[in-house]
Design an enzyme around this catalytic site. Structure first.
Site, PDB file in Angstrom:
ATOM      1  CB  CYS A 114      89.592 -84.703 -50.805  1.00 44.07           C
ATOM      2  SG  CYS A 114      88.736 -85.116 -49.288  1.00 44.07           S
TER       3      CYS A 114
ATOM      4  NE  ARG B  48      93.656 -72.909 -54.397  1.00 50.57           N
ATOM      5  CZ  ARG B  48      94.721 -72.114 -54.501  1.00 50.57           C
ATOM      6  NH1 ARG B  48      94.823 -71.277 -55.519  1.00 50.57           N
ATOM      7  NH2 ARG B  48      95.667 -72.140 -53.593  1.00 50.57           N
ATOM      8  NE  ARG B  49      98.706 -72.410 -53.723  1.00 55.48           N
ATOM      9  CZ  ARG B  49      98.867 -72.806 -52.465  1.00 55.48           C
ATOM     10  NH1 ARG B  49      99.413 -73.998 -52.215  1.00 55.48           N
ATOM     11  NH2 ARG B  49      98.471 -72.060 -51.469  1.00 55.48           N
TER      12      ARG B  49
ATOM     13  NE  ARG C 282     104.411 -76.969 -48.543  1.00 55.99           N
ATOM     14  CZ  ARG C 282     103.147 -77.007 -48.894  1.00 55.99           C
ATOM     15  NH1 ARG C 282     102.704 -76.214 -49.855  1.00 55.99           N
ATOM     16  NH2 ARG C 282     102.293 -77.807 -48.293  1.00 55.99           N
TER      17      ARG C 282
ATOM     18  CE  LYS D  67      95.175 -72.958 -47.564  1.00 53.11           C
ATOM     19  NZ  LYS D  67      95.878 -72.724 -48.835  1.00 53.11           N
ATOM     20  CG  ASP D  68      93.812 -76.122 -42.696  1.00 61.16           C
ATOM     21  OD1 ASP D  68      94.026 -76.184 -43.915  1.00 61.16           O
ATOM     22  OD2 ASP D  68      94.707 -75.942 -41.853  1.00 61.16           O
TER      23      ASP D  68
ATOM     24  NE  ARG E 119     101.552 -82.475 -46.190  1.00 66.23           N
ATOM     25  CZ  ARG E 119     101.180 -83.281 -45.220  1.00 66.23           C
ATOM     26  NH1 ARG E 119     100.642 -84.453 -45.507  1.00 66.23           N
ATOM     27  NH2 ARG E 119     101.345 -82.958 -43.967  1.00 66.23           N
TER      28      ARG E 119
END
Length: 331
Positions: free
Chosen positions: A240, A127-128, A151, A79-80, A145
């Site tokens: 983006c 998106r989330r 996280r 997905k990157d 980030r």
């Protein structure tokens, strides 16, 4: 014994883990030794929000090393990758995809529905963020980030400042951290990013021997699913900052013909969504077909979303175009 193949990888714990798994799988299948070569990317040097870093921020340094011949192949979180093909490079394999769903890690073992109004939820993907807002749970959602451990500490550590985080289940699985998950989110609530959970094994297109060698790692159903999802993404020409989601599943359909001799045909089922950042507009559609038509299915579903007004949500401003999507690291 042949000299080791040089596998380029980012240096994060997750990147090293997934590259190590690919190296082990290739050696087991072919007997060819592999050594990991760490490559520092622009995304690793920056603390800015992922969606502001630009296209291919976790990818370009690896591709530069491939082109220069300092590594033989690279492993990317699929997905990157920008949707446009890179000149002179080839995706030689898409290994079996990890579970692409998103995961919640919350204090007290809570599920998403058990979080109280006002609970602070961190995530790195627009998106989330958009889909959390669309659920109407009155949560406070904040961008974050950092790698997986960073996280997790913000929820589970002694100085925790968040009530929960949402991140890719695949990253936790590859790090052996699935026991931290308090809920794996149903795609009906949180549709994944295109190609989430998938890896791309890339090499130089003119290295035909290596292209053939790496093909042993390819998993056709995973490749078909990713092709469908990324065709949708490319056709939408999302920038983006556009919250776009897609999830394709390849499964066996109904047998054709009669009796036991009927052929079982595979089907691909693609769901796609475009959601406004504040969650007030949420377009979702699905489409089915055969894996051989994966790209066309993705394009057709994107066209339907555009016909319903996805363009106005995406807010194309001329700064982006086909192949310029960037949805952030699997971390």
């Amino acid at each position: 014994m042949s000299s080791p193949l040089r596998l380029g990888t980012r240096g994060s714990a997750l990147a090293m883990a997934q590259s190590g798994q690919i190296a082990e799988a290739l050696t087991a299948a072919t007997g060819r030794p592999v050594e990991l070569v760490e490559v520092l990317t622009a995304g690793d040097r920056s603390s800015a929000p992922v969606h502001r870093l630009g296209v291919g921020v976790f990818v370009s340094a690896l591709r530069d090393a491939l082109t220069a011949g300092t590594i033989d192949f690279a492993v990317h979180s699929y997905k990157d990758l920008p949707t446009a093909a890179a000149a002179g490079l080839h995706i030689a394999a898409v290994p079996p995809r990890q579970d692409p769903r998103d995961a919640l890690v919350a204090k007290g073992g809570r599920t998403l529905a058990e979080l109280p109004p006002g609970a602070v939820v961190g995530t790195g993907a627009l998106r989330r963020i958009a889909q959390l807002h669309a659920l109407g749970l009155q949560l406070e959602v904040t961008p974050i980030r950092g790698n997986v451990d960073t996280r997790l500490r913000r929820v589970l550590g002694p100085d925790a400042d968040l009530d929960a985080i949402v991140l890719a289940r695949a990253g936790l699985a590859r790090l052996g951290r699935t026991d931290e998950i308090t809920e794996t989110l149903d795609p009906m609530l949180m549709l994944p990013a295109p190609a989430q959970g998938a890896l791309a094994v890339e090499c130089r297109a003119d290295d035909t021997d290596l292209v053939e060698l790496l093909a042993v790692l390819d998993h056709a159903p995973s490749r078909a699913a990713v092709v469908a999802e990324r065709a949708l993404l490319a056709t939408l020409e999302a920038g983006c900052s556009a919250p776009v989601a897609a999830y394709a599943v390849v499964a066996e359909g109904e047998p054709t013909g009669s009796g036991a001799e009927g052929d079982v045909v595979q089907e691909i089922y693609l769901r796609g969504a475009v959601i406004s950042p504040d969650g007030t507009r949420d377009l979702r559609l699905s489409r089915t077909g055969t894996p051989a038509d994966a790209a066309e299915i993705g394009k057709a579903l994107a066209t339907e979303l555009l016909d319903l007004g996805a363009d106005s949500i995406l807010g194309h401003d001329g700064s982006t175009g086909p192949g310029t999507q960037q949805f952030g690291s699997t971390e």
